[in-house]
Motif scaffolding. Structure first.
Motif, PDB file in Angstrom:
ATOM      1  N   UNK A   1      41.482 -85.499  17.024  1.00  0.00           N
ATOM      2  CA  UNK A   1      41.170 -86.497  16.007  1.00  0.00           C
ATOM      3  C   UNK A   1      40.876 -85.846  14.658  1.00  0.00           C
ATOM      4  N   UNK A   2      40.240 -84.688  14.691  1.00  0.00           N
ATOM      5  CA  UNK A   2      39.911 -83.994  13.446  1.00  0.00           C
ATOM      6  C   UNK A   2      41.176 -83.538  12.722  1.00  0.00           C
ATOM      7  N   UNK A   3      42.196 -83.200  13.493  1.00  0.00           N
ATOM      8  CA  UNK A   3      43.443 -82.720  12.890  1.00  0.00           C
ATOM      9  C   UNK A   3      44.363 -83.878  12.486  1.00  0.00           C
ATOM     10  N   UNK A   4      44.482 -84.876  13.370  1.00  0.00           N
ATOM     11  CA  UNK A   4      45.511 -85.902  13.176  1.00  0.00           C
ATOM     12  C   UNK A   4      44.976 -87.306  12.874  1.00  0.00           C
ATOM     13  N   UNK A   5      43.663 -87.506  12.885  1.00  0.00           N
ATOM     14  CA  UNK A   5      43.150 -88.870  12.682  1.00  0.00           C
ATOM     15  C   UNK A   5      42.119 -88.934  11.555  1.00  0.00           C
ATOM     16  N   UNK A   6      42.233 -88.056  10.601  1.00  0.00           N
ATOM     17  CA  UNK A   6      41.359 -88.117   9.447  1.00  0.00           C
ATOM     18  C   UNK A   6      39.903 -87.801   9.724  1.00  0.00           C
ATOM     19  N   UNK A   7      39.632 -87.119  10.838  1.00  0.00           N
ATOM     20  CA  UNK A   7      38.253 -86.721  11.128  1.00  0.00           C
ATOM     21  C   UNK A   7      37.436 -87.755  11.870  1.00  0.00           C
ATOM     22  N   UNK A   8      38.058 -88.860  12.280  1.00  0.00           N
ATOM     23  CA  UNK A   8      37.353 -89.886  13.046  1.00  0.00           C
ATOM     24  C   UNK A   8      37.875 -89.944  14.477  1.00  0.00           C
ATOM     25  N   UNK A   9      36.975 -90.213  15.416  1.00  0.00           N
ATOM     26  CA  UNK A   9      37.347 -90.276  16.829  1.00  0.00           C
ATOM     27  C   UNK A   9      38.426 -91.330  17.057  1.00  0.00           C
ATOM     28  N   UNK A  10      39.321 -91.068  17.968  1.00  0.00           N
ATOM     29  CA  UNK A  10      40.421 -91.990  18.260  1.00  0.00           C
ATOM     30  C   UNK A  10      39.896 -93.304  18.830  1.00  0.00           C
ATOM     31  N   UNK A  11      38.977 -93.224  19.782  1.00  0.00           N
ATOM     32  CA  UNK A  11      38.485 -94.422  20.475  1.00  0.00           C
ATOM     33  C   UNK A  11      37.356 -95.136  19.736  1.00  0.00           C
ATOM     34  N   UNK A  12      36.704 -94.420  18.810  1.00  0.00           N
ATOM     35  CA  UNK A  12      35.580 -95.015  18.073  1.00  0.00           C
ATOM     36  C   UNK A  12      35.773 -94.715  16.588  1.00  0.00           C
ATOM     37  N   UNK A  13      36.232 -95.719  15.841  1.00  0.00           N
ATOM     38  CA  UNK A  13      36.533 -95.501  14.433  1.00  0.00           C
ATOM     39  C   UNK A  13      35.299 -95.255  13.579  1.00  0.00           C
ATOM     40  N   UNK A  14      34.122 -95.550  14.126  1.00  0.00           N
ATOM     41  CA  UNK A  14      32.890 -95.362  13.366  1.00  0.00           C
ATOM     42  C   UNK A  14      32.187 -94.046  13.716  1.00  0.00           C
ATOM     43  N   UNK A  15      32.832 -93.203  14.527  1.00  0.00           N
ATOM     44  CA  UNK A  15      32.234 -91.932  14.948  1.00  0.00           C
ATOM     45  C   UNK A  15      33.069 -90.773  14.415  1.00  0.00           C
ATOM     46  N   UNK A  16      32.379 -89.825  13.771  1.00  0.00           N
ATOM     47  CA  UNK A  16      33.078 -88.647  13.277  1.00  0.00           C
ATOM     48  C   UNK A  16      33.515 -87.766  14.448  1.00  0.00           C
ATOM     49  N   UNK A  17      34.618 -87.070  14.267  1.00  0.00           N
ATOM     50  CA  UNK A  17      35.179 -86.267  15.354  1.00  0.00           C
ATOM     51  C   UNK A  17      34.252 -85.148  15.799  1.00  0.00           C
ATOM     52  N   UNK A  18      33.409 -84.639  14.893  1.00  0.00           N
ATOM     53  CA  UNK A  18      32.517 -83.551  15.275  1.00  0.00           C
ATOM     54  C   UNK A  18      31.158 -84.052  15.780  1.00  0.00           C
ATOM     55  N   UNK A  19      31.011 -85.374  15.859  1.00  0.00           N
ATOM     56  CA  UNK A  19      29.751 -85.936  16.364  1.00  0.00           C
ATOM     57  C   UNK A  19      29.810 -86.027  17.889  1.00  0.00           C
ATOM     58  N   UNK A  20      29.805 -84.866  18.525  1.00  0.00           N
ATOM     59  CA  UNK A  20      29.894 -84.820  19.980  1.00  0.00           C
ATOM     60  C   UNK A  20      28.732 -85.493  20.669  1.00  0.00           C
TER      61      UNK A  20
ATOM     62  N   UNK B   1      20.378 -83.043  19.364  1.00  0.00           N
ATOM     63  CA  UNK B   1      21.688 -83.569  19.026  1.00  0.00           C
ATOM     64  C   UNK B   1      22.263 -82.886  17.799  1.00  0.00           C
ATOM     65  N   UNK B   2      21.399 -82.537  16.845  1.00  0.00           N
ATOM     66  CA  UNK B   2      21.850 -81.867  15.629  1.00  0.00           C
ATOM     67  C   UNK B   2      22.412 -80.485  15.938  1.00  0.00           C
ATOM     68  N   UNK B   3      21.715 -79.738  16.801  1.00  0.00           N
ATOM     69  CA  UNK B   3      22.182 -78.404  17.172  1.00  0.00           C
ATOM     70  C   UNK B   3      23.508 -78.490  17.925  1.00  0.00           C
ATOM     71  N   UNK B   4      23.624 -79.495  18.804  1.00  0.00           N
ATOM     72  CA  UNK B   4      24.861 -79.656  19.566  1.00  0.00           C
ATOM     73  C   UNK B   4      26.016 -79.977  18.633  1.00  0.00           C
ATOM     74  N   UNK B   5      25.788 -80.847  17.651  1.00  0.00           N
ATOM     75  CA  UNK B   5      26.850 -81.201  16.710  1.00  0.00           C
ATOM     76  C   UNK B   5      27.237 -80.025  15.825  1.00  0.00           C
ATOM     77  N   UNK B   6      26.272 -79.138  15.540  1.00  0.00           N
ATOM     78  CA  UNK B   6      26.582 -77.933  14.776  1.00  0.00           C
ATOM     79  C   UNK B   6      27.555 -77.053  15.554  1.00  0.00           C
ATOM     80  N   UNK B   7      27.317 -76.943  16.867  1.00  0.00           N
ATOM     81  CA  UNK B   7      28.231 -76.173  17.717  1.00  0.00           C
ATOM     82  C   UNK B   7      29.602 -76.831  17.762  1.00  0.00           C
ATOM     83  N   UNK B   8      29.607 -78.155  17.890  1.00  0.00           N
ATOM     84  CA  UNK B   8      30.881 -78.889  17.932  1.00  0.00           C
ATOM     85  C   UNK B   8      31.669 -78.696  16.648  1.00  0.00           C
ATOM     86  N   UNK B   9      30.961 -78.687  15.507  1.00  0.00           N
ATOM     87  CA  UNK B   9      31.635 -78.496  14.227  1.00  0.00           C
ATOM     88  C   UNK B   9      32.219 -77.093  14.125  1.00  0.00           C
TER      89      UNK B   9
END
Length: 227
Positions: A130-149, A39-47
């Motif tokens: 979400x990263x551009x327009x929602x402060x870096x948090x997922x639109x549907x999940x306010x407790x999830x960072x946008x790059x936490x794919x 999961x860490x490697x995948x999130x690195x790619x997402x970031x």
């Protein structure tokens, strides 16, 4: 310009854009499989592929490819219907040499587009947008960072309805891709009795591998195998 005004030119555009999209699908499938192992490697790619300028440019380019492929598909479909005229309403048996996917490419394309809209709403909207327009948090999940794919995949496929919808989507893409790959290569000049059969076989094998990778990831998370 002959690429847009002639039937052959339109088929060339369809072939080039379709093959380019297959290359993207290959990258996307390989990227998704990483989530199974780390999961860490995948999130690195997402970031890395987040709201960076090159990712935004690439996304815009991908959107242009999809739009061009769809628009020319509509044009060619209407052109073929016009050429057939009233004969298209005649009740005829499908020739054995004509594949089912070949006769239903447009319908498959519509299903693929609907699935793509679902995918964009569940992932692109919650990540790059979400990263551009929602402060870096997922639109549907306010407790999830946008790059936490990784977390987004877990939550999305915890819903069995999403699992089923995505698997149906993958089947439609497989049918569209298997025909589109060899047909596109043939349009671009890869012909001949010997090579045609080989290219067709490669298209089926390649498409099956790519779509199987997508399906494995969905099933892995859908069956709760992730930590």
């Amino acid at each position: 310009m002959w690429l847009t005004q002639s039937s052959i030119g339109r088929k060339v555009v369809m072939s080039v854009t379709g093959l380019a999209l297959i290359l993207f699908m290959t990258f996307h499938a390989c990227m998704n499989v990483v989530a199974i192992f780390s999961g860490e490697a995948y999130n690195t790619i997402c970031e890395m592929l987040g709201a960076n300028w090159y990712a935004i440019v690439a996304t815009a380019g991908l959107g242009a490819l999809v739009a061009a492929h769809f628009v020319f598909a509509v044009i060619l479909t209407l052109q073929n219907r016009k050429a057939r005229g009233a004969s298209r309403y005649a009740v005829t048996d499908r020739p054995n040499t004509v594949e089912w996917s070949s006769q239903n490419m447009f319908v498959l394309g519509v299903i693929i587009c609907l699935g793509m809209l679902l995918h964009l709403g569940q992932f692109w909207l919650n990540m790059m947008y979400a990263e551009i327009f929602n402060g870096g948090f997922a639109i549907c999940y306010n407790d999830v960072m946008a790059h936490d794919g990784y977390e987004l995949i877990k939550r999305t496929f915890a819903n069995p309805i999403n699992v089923v919808l995505y698997l149906v989507w993958f089947v439609a893409i497989w049918f569209h891709m298997t025909h589109g790959m060899w047909s596109g290569l043939q349009t671009l000049g890869a012909s001949g009795k010997t090579w045609f059969s080989r290219i067709k076989c490669i298209s089926y094998v390649y498409s099956t591998i790519i779509m199987a990778l997508f399906a494995i990831v969905v099933l892995y998370f859908g069956l709760g195998c992730a930590e």
